[in-house]
Design a protein around this motif. Structure first.
Motif, PDB file in Angstrom:
ATOM      1  N   ARG A  36     -40.912 -36.699 -32.169  1.00 58.11           N
ATOM      2  CA  ARG A  36     -41.364 -36.265 -33.495  1.00 58.11           C
ATOM      3  C   ARG A  36     -40.617 -37.009 -34.602  1.00 58.11           C
ATOM      4  O   ARG A  36     -41.206 -37.356 -35.630  1.00 58.11           O
ATOM      5  CB  ARG A  36     -41.177 -34.752 -33.653  1.00 58.11           C
ATOM      6  CG  ARG A  36     -41.729 -34.229 -34.991  1.00 58.11           C
ATOM      7  CD  ARG A  36     -41.326 -32.795 -35.248  1.00 58.11           C
ATOM      8  NE  ARG A  36     -41.991 -31.861 -34.363  1.00 58.11           N
ATOM      9  CZ  ARG A  36     -41.380 -31.117 -33.438  1.00 58.11           C
ATOM     10  NH1 ARG A  36     -40.061 -31.231 -33.280  1.00 58.11           N
ATOM     11  NH2 ARG A  36     -42.048 -30.275 -32.699  1.00 58.11           N
TER      12      ARG A  36
ATOM     13  N   GLN B 112     -45.061 -36.729 -35.246  1.00 59.85           N
ATOM     14  CA  GLN B 112     -45.947 -35.898 -34.442  1.00 59.85           C
ATOM     15  C   GLN B 112     -45.243 -35.474 -33.157  1.00 59.85           C
ATOM     16  O   GLN B 112     -44.349 -36.168 -32.670  1.00 59.85           O
ATOM     17  CB  GLN B 112     -47.216 -36.667 -34.054  1.00 59.85           C
ATOM     18  CG  GLN B 112     -48.069 -37.134 -35.218  1.00 59.85           C
ATOM     19  CD  GLN B 112     -49.208 -38.006 -34.726  1.00 59.85           C
ATOM     20  OE1 GLN B 112     -48.997 -39.052 -34.121  1.00 59.85           O
ATOM     21  NE2 GLN B 112     -50.434 -37.583 -34.983  1.00 59.85           N
TER      22      GLN B 112
ATOM     23  N   THR C  47     -42.336 -40.506 -34.878  1.00 59.30           N
ATOM     24  CA  THR C  47     -43.765 -40.619 -35.160  1.00 59.30           C
ATOM     25  C   THR C  47     -44.273 -39.608 -36.169  1.00 59.30           C
ATOM     26  O   THR C  47     -45.377 -39.762 -36.695  1.00 59.30           O
ATOM     27  CB  THR C  47     -44.589 -40.439 -33.869  1.00 59.30           C
ATOM     28  OG1 THR C  47     -44.474 -39.084 -33.417  1.00 59.30           O
ATOM     29  CG2 THR C  47     -44.122 -41.382 -32.782  1.00 59.30           C
TER      30      THR C  47
ATOM     31  N   ILE D 224     -45.119 -43.259 -24.541  1.00 57.46           N
ATOM     32  CA  ILE D 224     -46.486 -43.284 -25.049  1.00 57.46           C
ATOM     33  C   ILE D 224     -47.449 -43.868 -24.024  1.00 57.46           C
ATOM     34  O   ILE D 224     -48.607 -43.446 -23.937  1.00 57.46           O
ATOM     35  CB  ILE D 224     -46.587 -44.037 -26.394  1.00 57.46           C
ATOM     36  CG1 ILE D 224     -46.026 -45.435 -26.298  1.00 57.46           C
ATOM     37  CG2 ILE D 224     -45.910 -43.269 -27.495  1.00 57.46           C
ATOM     38  CD1 ILE D 224     -46.158 -46.231 -27.585  1.00 57.46           C
TER      39      ILE D 224
ATOM     40  N   SER E  85     -54.705 -40.060 -30.155  1.00 61.05           N
ATOM     41  CA  SER E  85     -55.106 -41.256 -29.435  1.00 61.05           C
ATOM     42  C   SER E  85     -56.462 -41.098 -28.772  1.00 61.05           C
ATOM     43  O   SER E  85     -57.153 -42.075 -28.508  1.00 61.05           O
ATOM     44  CB  SER E  85     -54.050 -41.616 -28.377  1.00 61.05           C
ATOM     45  OG  SER E  85     -54.066 -40.707 -27.299  1.00 61.05           O
TER      46      SER E  85
ATOM     47  N   GLU F  70     -45.136 -45.854 -36.985  1.00 63.48           N
ATOM     48  CA  GLU F  70     -45.667 -45.577 -35.661  1.00 63.48           C
ATOM     49  C   GLU F  70     -45.567 -46.780 -34.729  1.00 63.48           C
ATOM     50  O   GLU F  70     -46.181 -46.812 -33.685  1.00 63.48           O
ATOM     51  CB  GLU F  70     -47.141 -45.155 -35.778  1.00 63.48           C
ATOM     52  CG  GLU F  70     -47.373 -43.932 -36.638  1.00 63.48           C
ATOM     53  CD  GLU F  70     -48.850 -43.574 -36.736  1.00 63.48           C
ATOM     54  OE1 GLU F  70     -49.583 -43.881 -35.767  1.00 63.48           O
ATOM     55  OE2 GLU F  70     -49.263 -42.993 -37.729  1.00 63.48           O
TER      56      GLU F  70
ATOM     57  N   PRO G  22     -45.491 -34.991 -29.004  1.00 65.48           N
ATOM     58  CA  PRO G  22     -46.252 -35.755 -28.002  1.00 65.48           C
ATOM     59  C   PRO G  22     -47.680 -35.252 -27.839  1.00 65.48           C
ATOM     60  O   PRO G  22     -48.613 -36.046 -27.702  1.00 65.48           O
ATOM     61  CB  PRO G  22     -45.424 -35.554 -26.727  1.00 65.48           C
ATOM     62  CG  PRO G  22     -44.031 -35.343 -27.216  1.00 65.48           C
ATOM     63  CD  PRO G  22     -44.178 -34.563 -28.483  1.00 65.48           C
TER      64      PRO G  22
ATOM     65  N   THR H 164     -50.501 -41.447 -22.628  1.00 68.65           N
ATOM     66  CA  THR H 164     -51.900 -41.846 -22.740  1.00 68.65           C
ATOM     67  C   THR H 164     -52.564 -41.985 -21.381  1.00 68.65           C
ATOM     68  O   THR H 164     -53.789 -42.067 -21.302  1.00 68.65           O
ATOM     69  CB  THR H 164     -52.044 -43.170 -23.518  1.00 68.65           C
ATOM     70  OG1 THR H 164     -51.208 -44.173 -22.935  1.00 68.65           O
ATOM     71  CG2 THR H 164     -51.639 -42.982 -24.972  1.00 68.65           C
TER      72      THR H 164
ATOM     73  N   ALA I 294     -53.527 -45.595 -29.512  1.00 68.19           N
ATOM     74  CA  ALA I 294     -53.396 -45.048 -30.868  1.00 68.19           C
ATOM     75  C   ALA I 294     -52.820 -46.046 -31.866  1.00 68.19           C
ATOM     76  O   ALA I 294     -52.743 -45.745 -33.057  1.00 68.19           O
ATOM     77  CB  ALA I 294     -52.516 -43.794 -30.842  1.00 68.19           C
TER      78      ALA I 294
ATOM     79  N   GLU J  72     -49.599 -33.771 -30.085  1.00 71.49           N
ATOM     80  CA  GLU J  72     -50.388 -34.190 -31.239  1.00 71.49           C
ATOM     81  C   GLU J  72     -50.718 -35.679 -31.164  1.00 71.49           C
ATOM     82  O   GLU J  72     -51.829 -36.104 -31.508  1.00 71.49           O
ATOM     83  CB  GLU J  72     -49.617 -33.897 -32.527  1.00 71.49           C
ATOM     84  CG  GLU J  72     -49.491 -32.408 -32.845  1.00 71.49           C
ATOM     85  CD  GLU J  72     -48.489 -32.119 -33.948  1.00 71.49           C
ATOM     86  OE1 GLU J  72     -48.561 -31.018 -34.516  1.00 71.49           O
ATOM     87  OE2 GLU J  72     -47.625 -32.987 -34.212  1.00 71.49           O
ATOM     88  N   TYR J  73     -49.762 -36.471 -30.702  1.00 68.64           N
ATOM     89  CA  TYR J  73     -49.982 -37.911 -30.581  1.00 68.64           C
ATOM     90  C   TYR J  73     -51.095 -38.209 -29.588  1.00 68.64           C
ATOM     91  O   TYR J  73     -51.972 -39.041 -29.832  1.00 68.64           O
ATOM     92  CB  TYR J  73     -48.688 -38.593 -30.154  1.00 68.64           C
ATOM     93  CG  TYR J  73     -48.723 -40.103 -30.239  1.00 68.64           C
ATOM     94  CD1 TYR J  73     -48.341 -40.750 -31.410  1.00 68.64           C
ATOM     95  CD2 TYR J  73     -49.123 -40.870 -29.160  1.00 68.64           C
ATOM     96  CE1 TYR J  73     -48.373 -42.135 -31.505  1.00 68.64           C
ATOM     97  CE2 TYR J  73     -49.165 -42.249 -29.238  1.00 68.64           C
ATOM     98  CZ  TYR J  73     -48.778 -42.874 -30.412  1.00 68.64           C
ATOM     99  OH  TYR J  73     -48.818 -44.244 -30.497  1.00 68.64           O
TER     100      TYR J  73
END
Length: 265
Positions: A243, A248, A246, A214, A257, A146, A250, A218, A63, A252-253
Motif C-alpha cells: 500500500r 492500494q 502503490t 505483482i 488490473s 506505480e 494487493p 496477477t 496494470a 485493490e491492485y
C-alpha cells in the motif's frame, strides 16, 4: 503482428499517429538491447514483462505500461505465456510532447486498454482511426508512483547481489552476509549500495519483492501465499509495504488490473 522489437525501420504507417505490435510468448524470451526512432509504450495483455533502460529495471504487469522515449536504448524480456504489446508513436506527434523525456510508468487504465485493443483489432475507416488515436494520446498519463522501477548498481559485485535478489527476493541474506561473499565489510557494502542506487539495501529489496508480488498476484495467487513467496512471514507487513508503494492494497491492485470496479462503501 510479430516483427522484432529492434531495428531502425519505421513502424507507424504514414498518416497515422501510432501502431501496436503483438508478441505472444510460448517460452521465456529476451529482446536484446536496441533503440528506435519512435516513442514506445510497452504493456502486457496478460502475464509479466520486464524492461531495462537507463540503469533501471521495470516490472510490467497488466496494470502498468512503461513509456520509452525515442532513441532510448533498452532491452525487454517476458515470461512464458506472456502477451506483450508494444505501441509505437510518431515522434513529435500530438500530445507526445507532454510525455517525459525519460522512461516512466503509465497506468494502464481500462479505457486506455480498450482503445488500444480496438485500434489494434477493430476495422475502422481512416478518419475514425485517427480520432481514436488522438483519444489514446489524451489518455497517456505518467504514473511514476506505480512504476516499481529499480536502479541497478554499477559495480560488478553489487550488480551480482542485486541480480541474485531479483531472482529470489525472499532471500534473507543481510548486508553482512553479502559483504562476506563479496570480500568486504557489510557496512561498506551497505554504504556503496545506497550510493549507487539512491536507496538503502532494505528499501531496494522491498521494491524487488513488490516486483515479484505483482506478477504472482496477477497470476491469481492468494495474498497469503504471495506474501510468503516474496519473504514475508506476516501478510499484514506485506500489505502495508504494498500500500505504501502503490496507494492500494494487493486486493485493490488485482481488481484494477482486471478492470473491476472498486467495491462500494
Amino acid at each position: 503482428m510479430s516483427e522484432p522489437l529492434e531495428g531502425d525501420w519505421i513502424r507507424v504507417p504514414p498518416g497515422y499517429l501510432l501502431t501496436t505490435f503483438e508478441y505472444d510468448t510460448d517460452d521465456p524470451i529476451v529482446w536484446p538491447e536496441h533503440a528506435h526512432e519512435e516513442h514506445e509504450l510497452l504493456w502486457s495483455a496478460g502475464g509479466m514483462a520486464r524492461l531495462e533502460a537507463d540503469g533501471r529495471v521495470w516490472a510490467i504487469p497488466p496494470a502498468l505500461a512503461v513509456w520509452v522515449p525515442s532513441r532510448i536504448v533498452h532491452r525487454a524480456s517476458a515470461e512464458r505465456g506472456a502477451r506483450v504489446r508494444a505501441t509505437y508513436f510518431t515522434p513529435g506527434g500530438p500530445n507526445t510532447v507532454a510525455m517525459p523525456g525519460v522512461v516512466t510508468g503509465v497506468a494502464m487504465t481500462e479505457p486506455l486498454r480498450v482503445l488500444l485493443d480496438h485500434n489494434l483489432l477493430g476495422s475502422l475507416a481512416d478518419d475514425a482511426r485517427l480520432r481514436l488515436q488522438r483519444v489514446i494520446l489524451d489518455l497517456l498519463m505518467p504514473a511514476p508512483r506505480e512504476s516499481f522501477d529499480l536502479v541497478m548498481p554499477r559495480s560488478t559485485h553489487l550488480h551480482m547481489v542485486a541480480s541474485a535478489i531479483l531472482t529470489d527476493p525472499a532471500d534473507k541474506r543481510t548486508t553482512a552476509d553479502w559483504g562476506y561473499e563479496c570480500g568486504m565489510h557489510g557496512r561498506t557494502l551497505a554504504r556503496q549500495f545506497e550510493a549507487e542506487t539512491g536507496i538503502t539495501f532494505t528499501q531496494w529489496r522491498i521494491l524487488a519483492r513488490m516486483q515479484l508480488a505483482i506478477r504472482e498476484l496477477t497470476h491469481g495467487r492468494s495474498i497469503v501465499s504471495v506474501a510468503r513467496r516474496v519473504g514475508y512471514r506476516n501478510p499484514s507487513t506485506f500489505i502495508d509495504h504494498f500500500r505504501s508503494l502503490t496507494g492500494q492494497t494487493p486486493a485493490e491492485y488485482v481488481r484494477g488490473s482486471r478492470g473491476e470496479k472498486p467495491n462500494a462503501g
